[in-house]
Write a protein that holds these residues in place. Structure first.
Motif, short mmCIF file in Angstrom:
data_model
loop_
_atom_site.label_atom_id
_atom_site.label_comp_id
_atom_site.label_asym_id
_atom_site.label_seq_id
_atom_site.Cartn_x
_atom_site.Cartn_y
_atom_site.Cartn_z
N ARG A 10 41.10 -15.31 -26.36
CA ARG A 10 41.81 -14.70 -25.23
C ARG A 10 42.27 -15.78 -24.26
N ASN A 23 45.08 -4.03 -29.42
CA ASN A 23 44.13 -3.65 -28.39
C ASN A 23 42.76 -3.42 -29.02
N LEU A 24 41.77 -4.17 -28.55
CA LEU A 24 40.40 -4.04 -29.09
C LEU A 24 39.62 -2.95 -28.39
N ASP A 49 31.42 -5.56 -29.00
CA ASP A 49 32.31 -4.54 -29.57
C ASP A 49 33.75 -5.04 -29.69
N THR A 50 34.05 -6.14 -29.01
CA THR A 50 35.45 -6.60 -28.99
C THR A 50 35.58 -7.98 -29.65
N TYR A 51 35.64 -9.02 -28.82
CA TYR A 51 35.92 -10.37 -29.36
C TYR A 51 34.82 -10.91 -30.28
N THR A 61 41.80 -6.62 -24.62
CA THR A 61 40.98 -5.43 -24.39
C THR A 61 41.68 -4.55 -23.35
N ASP A 62 41.20 -3.34 -23.20
CA ASP A 62 41.79 -2.40 -22.22
C ASP A 62 41.96 -3.07 -20.86
N GLU A 63 40.91 -3.78 -20.49
CA GLU A 63 40.88 -4.40 -19.17
C GLU A 63 41.92 -5.52 -19.02
N GLU A 64 42.38 -6.05 -20.17
CA GLU A 64 43.25 -7.24 -20.14
C GLU A 64 44.73 -6.92 -20.38
N SER A 108 37.57 -1.12 -25.37
CA SER A 108 36.72 -1.59 -24.28
C SER A 108 35.28 -1.68 -24.76
N SER A 141 33.93 -9.87 -16.24
CA SER A 141 33.78 -9.57 -17.67
C SER A 141 33.92 -10.81 -18.54
#
Ligand code: ADP
Length: 496
Positions: free
Chosen positions: A12, A52-53, A60-62, A35-38, A55, A383
């Motif tokens: 990221r 989109n990964l 759970d994501t990266y 992610t959602d936040e990004e 949240s 985060s």
């Protein structure tokens, strides 16, 4: 030889963008994650394909290996660039990609595993005759035995977690009577952080320098070095100012350290980009510390002085290409410095800060590179890592580069939240730094000199006027060497 058509960047922020730029130059499609936040961060829309990964926690994501491998298959990617951090040195990720028939732009798994453990790597280096810090890295973990070893080595000593990283599980012990307690707490921290409480003991070198060598090897058995970086200016065992060349090395010592790094690459049958880290003592002795089997945060300074694109070389190596140059064609030219801009408060023990970036700024100089993961309007949260950008400058000599960096930092104020920008400026202005006397305890030793001075009422008013009418911090920053910026003191004061 392979030719990648599509590469997924398993990272990221600034490093994802940096890698995507090289992919674009090489006509390779980039697959970016966010992610959602990004959603609003620059990297989310920087690639040819964005995924989109969702949240949730990083696991759970990266850091979700199976999810990333599935995405590689679904989007038919040829290879993955892991950046730094995250999964870049995780052997299980490398193995999972291999099973899925996806190339990892990185070293062989064996090298990654061997270098991921301090004890194993020291054993290999010892056999190869590489200089190690005097110490004990054997199997016996009994506390009485280790205490005796510590006495043999001579205090002060350093206890290190074998599986360690980022300074975790590390304890300095000044004298015999403090050993047992330090050992217990180092083991506890290591178990919590790495699930492994094996430790090793080293002689603690007082006021050393951190010198590292960029290496690059191809699959045809060629091993190169791209000279050194000095990264002695650290806070909490993490680098904040890096430069190349190092002001500490004579040409003969430079050659010797770089040759040692190449010997390590040969010993490891290394492939791809790596960094060999050394500790340099005041008497010119240097010792192997560790090898990072990935691209480093501070790689741009090497790119600037050697005129090379290290990510491009990584990709060409991963495609099986034989690198078409010789060691004698890799030169160090001029001087480059990188500073890491963190959303943190140096005056409150470097505590991470959060907020919205109102203004990033714009360079008014040549030879300046900003690798940033954020643009104006973006929010910085807790985060992710608090490093928001890296600023890199090149000039003909060290003093010129330091002066240029000071100006470049004025051009990029990152307004809206508390950053370490002014703190970095104070380091650059410090006489001892300018003399090239850098060592790993610089920040601690000169803590008082590096503290922000409070602004007078007049200076605050002057700063507000400059801010209102010029829309920039430049006027204040150029006039004041040793002050905190006004907006740090004007709580609630924001653009708009
Ligand atoms: P980590 O893997 O946790 O980052 P390293 O072994 O790479 O740990 O060391 C990190 C930093 O700690 C070095 O850059 C240096 O500043 C300091 N350090 C490590 N070993 C020693 C030592 N034996 N003596 C003095 N300082 C050390």
């Amino acid at each position: 030889m392979k030719k990648f058509k599509r590469v997924l960047i398993a990272n990221r922020g600034e490093i994802a963008i940096r890698v995507a730029k090289t992919l674009r130059e090489l006509d390779i499609e980039s697959v970016m994650l966010f992610t959602d936040e990004e959603k609003d961060l620059p990297h989310a829309s920087f690639g040819d394909i964005s995924i989109n990964l969702g949240s949730g926690p990083l696991s759970d994501t990266y850091l979700n290996i199976s999810k990333l491998v599935e995405l590689c298959k679904e989007h038919k990617v040829d290879a993955v660039h892991p950046g730094y951090g995250f999964l870049s040195e995780r052997a299980p990720f490398a193995k999972a990609l291999k099973e899925a028939g996806v190339e990892l732009i990185g070293p062989p798994t064996a090298a990654m595993e061997a270098m991921g453990d301090k004890k194993t790597s020291k054993e290999i280096m010892e056999k190869a005759g590489i200089p190690l810090i005097p110490g004990y890295h054997g199997d016996n973990q009994e506390s009485d035995f280790l205490a005796k070893e510590a006495v043999k080595i001579g205090f002060p000593i350093l206890i290190k977690a074998s599986a360690g990283g980022g300074g975790k599980g590390m304890r300095i012990v000044e004298k015999d009577s403090e050993f047992q307690e330090a050992l217990e707490s180092a083991k506890r921290e290591a178990m919590n952080a790495f699930g492994d409480d094996k430790v090793l003991i080293e002689k603690y070198i007082t006021d050393p320098r951190h010198i590292e060598v960029q290496v690059m090897s191809d699959t045809h058995g060629q091993h190169f070095h791209f000279w050194e970086r000095e990264c002695s200016i650290q806070r909490r065992y993490q680098k904040i100012v890096e430069e190349s060349p190092s002001p500490a090395l004579s040409q003969s010592l430079r050659e010797e350290i770089c040759q040692t790094a190449v010997k390590i690459s040969e010993t490891m049958n290394y492939v791809g980009a790596g960094t060999v880290e050394f500790i340099l003592d005041k008497d010119g002795s240097f010792y192997f510390l560790e090898m990072n089997t990935r691209l480093q945060v501070e790689h741009p300074i090497t790119e600037m002085v050697t005129g090379s694109d290290l990510v491009q070389l990584q990709i060409r190596v991963a495609q099986g290409e034989k690198l078409p140059f010789t060691q004698s064609e890799i030169h160090q030219n001029g001087h480059a410095i990188e500073v890491r801009i963190y959303a943190e408060n140096p005056d409150q023990d470097f505590m991470p800060s959060i907020g919205t970036i109102d203004v990033v700024g714009e360079s008014r100089l040549l030879g300046v590179r900003l690798d940033s993961g954020y643009k104006a309007g973006n929010e910085v949260t807790t985060s992710f890592d608090p490093m928001i950008a890296k600023l890199i400058v090149w000039s003909t000599g060290r003093t010129e580069a330091i002066n240029k960096m000071d100006k470049a930092l004025s051009d990029y104020p990152f307004l809206g939240l508390t950053t370490n920008r002014d703190y970095l400026k104070r380091i650059l202005k410090h006489e001892t730094f300018r003399e090239g006397v850098t060592f790993t305890h610089f920040v601690k030793t000169y803590a008082d000199d590096l503290k922000a001075r409070s602004l007078s009422r007049e200076e605050v008013i002057q700063a507000i006027l400059a801010y209102e009418f010029m829309g920039t911090t430049t006027k204040l920053a150029e006039n004041e060497a040793h002050v905190t910026t006004a907006w740090d003191q004007l709580s609630g004061f924001r653009l708009n």
